[in-house]
Design a protein around this motif. Structure first.
Motif, PDB file in Angstrom:
ATOM      1  N   LEU A  33     -10.264  23.414  37.330  1.00 57.17           N
ATOM      2  CA  LEU A  33     -10.683  24.929  37.176  1.00 57.17           C
ATOM      3  C   LEU A  33     -11.614  24.753  35.922  1.00 57.17           C
ATOM      4  O   LEU A  33     -11.212  24.451  34.992  1.00 57.17           O
ATOM      5  N   LEU A  34     -12.793  25.038  36.165  1.00 56.60           N
ATOM      6  CA  LEU A  34     -13.839  25.231  35.131  1.00 56.60           C
ATOM      7  C   LEU A  34     -14.930  26.397  35.158  1.00 56.60           C
ATOM      8  O   LEU A  34     -15.045  26.829  36.326  1.00 56.60           O
ATOM      9  N   ASP A  35     -15.406  26.729  34.074  1.00 58.64           N
ATOM     10  CA  ASP A  35     -16.479  27.841  33.940  1.00 58.64           C
ATOM     11  C   ASP A  35     -17.767  27.047  33.878  1.00 58.64           C
ATOM     12  O   ASP A  35     -17.787  26.177  33.367  1.00 58.64           O
ATOM     13  N   ILE A  36     -18.667  27.981  34.316  1.00 59.63           N
ATOM     14  CA  ILE A  36     -20.070  27.125  34.095  1.00 59.63           C
ATOM     15  C   ILE A  36     -20.559  27.267  32.879  1.00 59.63           C
ATOM     16  O   ILE A  36     -21.245  26.183  32.384  1.00 59.63           O
ATOM     17  N   ARG A  37     -20.059  28.531  32.179  1.00 59.84           N
ATOM     18  CA  ARG A  37     -20.448  28.635  30.678  1.00 59.84           C
ATOM     19  C   ARG A  37     -19.304  28.112  29.895  1.00 59.84           C
ATOM     20  O   ARG A  37     -18.287  28.727  29.774  1.00 59.84           O
ATOM     21  N   MET A  38     -19.678  26.747  29.275  1.00 61.22           N
ATOM     22  CA  MET A  38     -18.491  26.310  28.391  1.00 61.22           C
ATOM     23  C   MET A  38     -19.279  25.980  27.212  1.00 61.22           C
ATOM     24  O   MET A  38     -20.537  25.733  27.093  1.00 61.22           O
ATOM     25  N   PRO A  39     -18.505  25.575  25.967  1.00 57.42           N
ATOM     26  CA  PRO A  39     -18.963  25.192  24.716  1.00 57.42           C
ATOM     27  C   PRO A  39     -19.516  23.710  24.916  1.00 57.42           C
ATOM     28  O   PRO A  39     -19.004  22.926  25.912  1.00 57.42           O
ATOM     29  N   GLU A  40     -20.729  23.513  24.292  1.00 53.85           N
ATOM     30  CA  GLU A  40     -21.269  22.025  24.133  1.00 53.85           C
ATOM     31  C   GLU A  40     -22.178  21.638  25.430  1.00 53.85           C
ATOM     32  O   GLU A  40     -23.071  21.194  25.392  1.00 53.85           O
ATOM     33  N   ARG A  41     -21.277  21.638  26.407  1.00 54.64           N
ATOM     34  CA  ARG A  41     -21.815  21.059  27.732  1.00 54.64           C
ATOM     35  C   ARG A  41     -21.463  22.376  28.871  1.00 54.64           C
ATOM     36  O   ARG A  41     -20.456  22.950  28.874  1.00 54.64           O
ATOM     37  N   SER A  42     -22.336  22.418  29.684  1.00 52.62           N
ATOM     38  CA  SER A  42     -22.042  23.322  30.879  1.00 52.62           C
ATOM     39  C   SER A  42     -20.834  22.865  31.871  1.00 52.62           C
ATOM     40  O   SER A  42     -21.088  21.502  31.932  1.00 52.62           O
ATOM     41  N   GLY A  43     -20.239  23.753  32.651  1.00 56.85           N
ATOM     42  CA  GLY A  43     -19.671  23.295  33.740  1.00 56.85           C
ATOM     43  C   GLY A  43     -20.156  22.619  34.784  1.00 56.85           C
ATOM     44  O   GLY A  43     -19.701  21.728  35.474  1.00 56.85           O
ATOM     45  N   LEU A  44     -21.431  23.008  34.900  1.00 56.39           N
ATOM     46  CA  LEU A  44     -22.414  21.901  36.000  1.00 56.39           C
ATOM     47  C   LEU A  44     -22.337  20.682  35.473  1.00 56.39           C
ATOM     48  O   LEU A  44     -22.256  19.663  36.215  1.00 56.39           O
ATOM     49  N   TRP A  45     -22.488  20.457  34.325  1.00 57.33           N
ATOM     50  CA  TRP A  45     -22.737  18.956  33.556  1.00 57.33           C
ATOM     51  C   TRP A  45     -21.431  18.527  33.751  1.00 57.33           C
ATOM     52  O   TRP A  45     -21.351  17.219  34.211  1.00 57.33           O
ATOM     53  N   LEU A  46     -20.545  18.990  33.395  1.00 56.46           N
ATOM     54  CA  LEU A  46     -18.906  18.581  33.772  1.00 56.46           C
ATOM     55  C   LEU A  46     -18.684  17.954  35.001  1.00 56.46           C
ATOM     56  O   LEU A  46     -18.195  16.863  35.374  1.00 56.46           O
ATOM     57  N   LEU A  47     -18.979  19.017  36.024  1.00 58.59           N
ATOM     58  CA  LEU A  47     -18.825  18.673  37.482  1.00 58.59           C
ATOM     59  C   LEU A  47     -19.590  17.396  37.737  1.00 58.59           C
ATOM     60  O   LEU A  47     -19.154  16.494  38.637  1.00 58.59           O
ATOM     61  N   SER A  48     -20.755  17.432  37.542  1.00 54.44           N
ATOM     62  CA  SER A  48     -21.674  16.258  37.817  1.00 54.44           C
ATOM     63  C   SER A  48     -21.303  14.823  37.046  1.00 54.44           C
ATOM     64  O   SER A  48     -21.112  14.165  37.903  1.00 54.44           O
ATOM     65  N   GLU A  49     -20.529  15.051  36.080  1.00 55.02           N
ATOM     66  CA  GLU A  49     -19.909  13.888  35.317  1.00 55.02           C
ATOM     67  C   GLU A  49     -18.741  13.416  35.991  1.00 55.02           C
ATOM     68  O   GLU A  49     -18.485  12.388  36.243  1.00 55.02           O
ATOM     69  N   LEU A  50     -17.822  14.438  36.316  1.00 47.83           N
ATOM     70  CA  LEU A  50     -16.664  14.316  37.353  1.00 47.83           C
ATOM     71  C   LEU A  50     -17.094  13.268  38.588  1.00 47.83           C
ATOM     72  O   LEU A  50     -16.455  12.265  38.958  1.00 47.83           O
ATOM     73  N   ARG A  51     -18.111  13.788  39.095  1.00 47.95           N
ATOM     74  CA  ARG A  51     -18.518  13.011  40.570  1.00 47.95           C
ATOM     75  C   ARG A  51     -18.997  11.807  40.215  1.00 47.95           C
ATOM     76  O   ARG A  51     -18.661  10.762  40.939  1.00 47.95           O
ATOM     77  N   ARG A  52     -19.700  11.623  39.047  1.00 46.79           N
ATOM     78  CA  ARG A  52     -20.407  10.294  38.823  1.00 46.79           C
ATOM     79  C   ARG A  52     -19.043   9.271  38.498  1.00 46.79           C
ATOM     80  O   ARG A  52     -19.460   8.308  38.531  1.00 46.79           O
ATOM     81  N   ALA A  53     -18.030   9.863  37.820  1.00 54.86           N
ATOM     82  CA  ALA A  53     -16.927   8.945  37.440  1.00 54.86           C
ATOM     83  C   ALA A  53     -16.177   8.767  38.700  1.00 54.86           C
ATOM     84  O   ALA A  53     -15.082   8.253  38.608  1.00 54.86           O
ATOM     85  N   ALA A  54     -16.557   9.303  39.618  1.00 57.32           N
ATOM     86  CA  ALA A  54     -15.623   9.267  41.147  1.00 57.32           C
ATOM     87  C   ALA A  54     -14.361   9.622  40.735  1.00 57.32           C
ATOM     88  O   ALA A  54     -13.337   9.348  41.630  1.00 57.32           O
ATOM     89  N   LEU A  55     -14.406  10.915  40.193  1.00 54.60           N
ATOM     90  CA  LEU A  55     -13.014  11.670  40.191  1.00 54.60           C
ATOM     91  C   LEU A  55     -13.081  12.486  41.286  1.00 54.60           C
ATOM     92  O   LEU A  55     -13.954  13.646  41.176  1.00 54.60           O
ATOM     93  N   ARG A  56     -12.434  12.458  42.362  1.00 52.43           N
ATOM     94  CA  ARG A  56     -12.588  13.269  43.419  1.00 52.43           C
ATOM     95  C   ARG A  56     -11.488  14.469  43.744  1.00 52.43           C
ATOM     96  O   ARG A  56     -11.404  15.016  44.657  1.00 52.43           O
ATOM     97  N   MET A  57     -10.667  14.929  42.750  1.00 50.63           N
ATOM     98  CA  MET A  57      -9.837  16.031  42.631  1.00 50.63           C
ATOM     99  C   MET A  57     -10.804  17.338  43.116  1.00 50.63           C
ATOM    100  O   MET A  57     -12.021  17.413  42.723  1.00 50.63           O
TER     101      MET A  57
END
Length: 96
Positions: free
Chosen positions: A22-46
């Protein structure tokens, strides 16, 4: 598990397996959109559910395009969140 920033969450998610994030789009340091993009780039498929109160419709659409299974708009009732989590976990059971 909780994290204080997107970077902290990414580090944890790369070390430990989870059934759902579960993540919020507005997060400290990096956005949730950045995190979601990085998760997919790292092939984390949860499955990832996004919760947000301040995101624009375009940001919510972008989250879905990046692979979020659902976006919940704040404010919401806890029961709504729990039902969404339950439905998501039932639909996205880990492969055995």
């Amino acid at each position: 598990a909780t994290c204080g920033s997107g970077e902290e969450a990414l580090a944890l998610l790369k070390k430990r397996a989870f059934h759902l994030a579960l993540l919020d789009i507005r997060m400290p340091e990096r956005s949730g959109l950045w995190l979601l993009s990085e998760l997919r780039r790292a092939a984390l498929r949860m499955p990832v559910m996004v919760i947000t109160g301040l995101a624009t419709p375009e940001e919510r659409d972008q989250a879905l395009q990046l692979g979020a299974v659902r976006c919940l708009q704040k404010p919401f009732k806890v029961d709504e969140l729990l039902e969404a989590v339950d439905a998501t976990l039932r639909r996205h059971r880990p492969e055995k």
